[in-house]
Write a protein that holds these residues in place. Sequence first.
Motif, PDB file in Angstrom:
ATOM      1  N   LEU A   1       0.825  -1.200   0.000  1.00 23.42           N
ATOM      2  CA  LEU A   1       0.000   0.000   0.000  1.00 23.42           C
ATOM      3  C   LEU A   1       0.866   1.259   0.000  1.00 23.42           C
ATOM      4  CD1 LEU A   1      -2.745   1.403   0.187  1.00 23.42           C
ATOM      5  CD2 LEU A   1      -2.629   1.135   2.673  1.00 23.42           C
ATOM      6  N   ILE A   2       1.880   1.295   0.869  1.00 20.71           N
ATOM      7  CA  ILE A   2       2.750   2.464   0.953  1.00 20.71           C
ATOM      8  C   ILE A   2       3.499   2.673  -0.353  1.00 20.71           C
ATOM      9  CG2 ILE A   2       4.798   3.409   2.082  1.00 20.71           C
ATOM     10  CD1 ILE A   2       2.336   3.703   3.754  1.00 20.71           C
TER      11      ILE A   2
ATOM     12  N   PRO B   1      -4.009   6.820   3.611  1.00 14.92           N
ATOM     13  CA  PRO B   1      -4.827   5.624   3.329  1.00 14.92           C
ATOM     14  C   PRO B   1      -4.550   4.448   4.257  1.00 14.92           C
ATOM     15  CG  PRO B   1      -3.890   6.531   1.308  1.00 14.92           C
ATOM     16  CD  PRO B   1      -3.203   7.205   2.449  1.00 14.92           C
ATOM     17  N   THR B   2      -3.442   4.496   5.011  1.00 17.96           N
ATOM     18  CA  THR B   2      -3.124   3.367   5.887  1.00 17.96           C
ATOM     19  C   THR B   2      -3.954   3.372   7.164  1.00 17.96           C
ATOM     20  OG1 THR B   2      -1.343   4.577   7.036  1.00 17.96           O
ATOM     21  CG2 THR B   2      -0.750   3.357   5.030  1.00 17.96           C
ATOM     22  N   VAL B   3      -4.662   4.478   7.443  1.00 16.15           N
ATOM     23  CA  VAL B   3      -5.417   4.564   8.701  1.00 16.15           C
ATOM     24  C   VAL B   3      -6.475   3.463   8.764  1.00 16.15           C
ATOM     25  CG1 VAL B   3      -6.941   5.992  10.091  1.00 16.15           C
ATOM     26  CG2 VAL B   3      -4.991   7.038   8.924  1.00 16.15           C
ATOM     27  N   SER B   4      -7.247   3.323   7.690  1.00 11.50           N
ATOM     28  CA  SER B   4      -8.276   2.279   7.694  1.00 11.50           C
ATOM     29  C   SER B   4      -7.652   0.890   7.689  1.00 11.50           C
ATOM     30  CB  SER B   4      -9.197   2.429   6.482  1.00 11.50           C
ATOM     31  OG  SER B   4      -8.460   2.359   5.271  1.00 11.50           O
ATOM     32  N   LEU B   5      -6.505   0.745   7.006  1.00  5.26           N
ATOM     33  CA  LEU B   5      -5.824  -0.557   7.000  1.00  5.26           C
ATOM     34  C   LEU B   5      -5.312  -0.913   8.386  1.00  5.26           C
ATOM     35  CD1 LEU B   5      -4.736  -3.010   5.490  1.00  5.26           C
ATOM     36  CD2 LEU B   5      -2.702  -1.667   4.906  1.00  5.26           C
TER      37      LEU B   5
ATOM     38  N   PHE C   1      -5.570  -4.341  12.993  1.00  2.00           N
ATOM     39  CA  PHE C   1      -5.674  -4.474  14.446  1.00  2.00           C
ATOM     40  C   PHE C   1      -6.679  -5.568  14.798  1.00  2.00           C
ATOM     41  CE2 PHE C   1      -6.374  -3.497  18.842  1.00  2.00           C
ATOM     42  CZ  PHE C   1      -5.206  -2.890  19.259  1.00  2.00           C
ATOM     43  N   GLY C   2      -7.807  -5.572  14.086  1.00  2.00           N
ATOM     44  CA  GLY C   2      -8.788  -6.634  14.318  1.00  2.00           C
ATOM     45  C   GLY C   2      -8.250  -8.003  13.952  1.00  2.00           C
TER      46      GLY C   2
ATOM     47  N   ARG D   1     -14.332   0.440   8.014  1.00  2.00           N
ATOM     48  CA  ARG D   1     -15.157   0.814   6.867  1.00  2.00           C
ATOM     49  C   ARG D   1     -15.534   2.292   6.912  1.00  2.00           C
ATOM     50  NH1 ARG D   1     -17.559  -4.257   7.910  1.00  2.00           N
ATOM     51  NH2 ARG D   1     -19.282  -3.258   9.009  1.00  2.00           N
ATOM     52  N   HIS D   2     -15.832   2.787   8.102  1.00  2.22           N
ATOM     53  CA  HIS D   2     -16.162   4.216   8.246  1.00  2.22           C
ATOM     54  C   HIS D   2     -14.955   5.081   7.880  1.00  2.22           C
ATOM     55  CE1 HIS D   2     -17.864   7.894   9.887  1.00  2.22           C
ATOM     56  NE2 HIS D   2     -16.762   8.052  10.597  1.00  2.22           N
ATOM     57  N   LEU D   3     -13.792   4.729   8.383  1.00  7.05           N
ATOM     58  CA  LEU D   3     -12.591   5.506   8.068  1.00  7.05           C
ATOM     59  C   LEU D   3     -12.251   5.423   6.587  1.00  7.05           C
ATOM     60  CD1 LEU D   3     -10.365   4.540  11.138  1.00  7.05           C
ATOM     61  CD2 LEU D   3     -11.497   6.722  10.716  1.00  7.05           C
TER      62      LEU D   3
END
Length: 285
Positions: free
Chosen positions: A168-169, A207-211, A216-217, A277-279
């Motif tokens: 992603l990065i 874009p890594t925030v949602s990832l 984490f989950g 999903r929200h982020l």
Amino acid sequence: MTRALESSTRRANIVAAARRWVRRASLLLAVTVVGLVLLWAIVPQLFTGFDPLAVDTAAKLRPPSSRHWFGTDQLGRDLYSRVVFGARASLSGSAIAVAVGVVVGSALGVLAGWFAGFPDSLVMRIIDVLLSIPGFLLAITIVVLLGFGVAQAGIAVGLTSAATFARLIRAQVLQVRTSNYVDAAVTSGASTGAILWRHVIPNSARPTVSLITVQFGIAIIWIASLSFLGLGAQPPDPEWGRLVADGRNYIATRGWLTLWPGLTVVVVVLAMNHLSRHLSRRTLS
């Protein structure tokens, strides 16, 4: 015709309003779950007065009651207090996993995306190798090499997720490096380190925030799975996967021993995925 159109518009508005209400309510519920579990990990003493390690053989295998909300285990320990205190091990292990994945993956992604050429080819081949190996099997191999424990399990899970962050990065860096502000920084004579630190990395990280939330989950599940196999948290320390493993021999007659810690993992992971999903929607908008 006009009345039919007005009625259709009114129904559409009602449906849209209901959907917005459901999204907001579900988001609030997810935030509440995550916030509660974080408080469990930080100040568990506020939520239970029982010692999670205190053995009381006279109260062993008692069903859920007003005194023991989740019942007691085979040693008479209060299961609710062990679930609450187990949040610290589960979340700390997951935090280590995400931190390792972000740091290692970001370093590889920036190296591949910025320098291109041979570094890019080398990093991508490493990523391909990591992604070709089943992630959980790789995590088991790494944790066996590092030793048993929550921290070691977190490092192992983090290393297996580094390839996902790296890809992603790298994609984001390839876009950012062609932007006008990066060209201006290069023309002004700024050093490579300054350009990467001030311009490339901050604009590639969004874009890594949602990832991170998704990972984490996933890390919670993998840390719990490693502990279930005896490779993570060690007895008598409570951890959600360890609690499920402790109660598996009584699952037919004392189902609460596996139900509550297992259900906790499911609820927390679902809440994390909903936040992700929200982020993601906020990032795309």
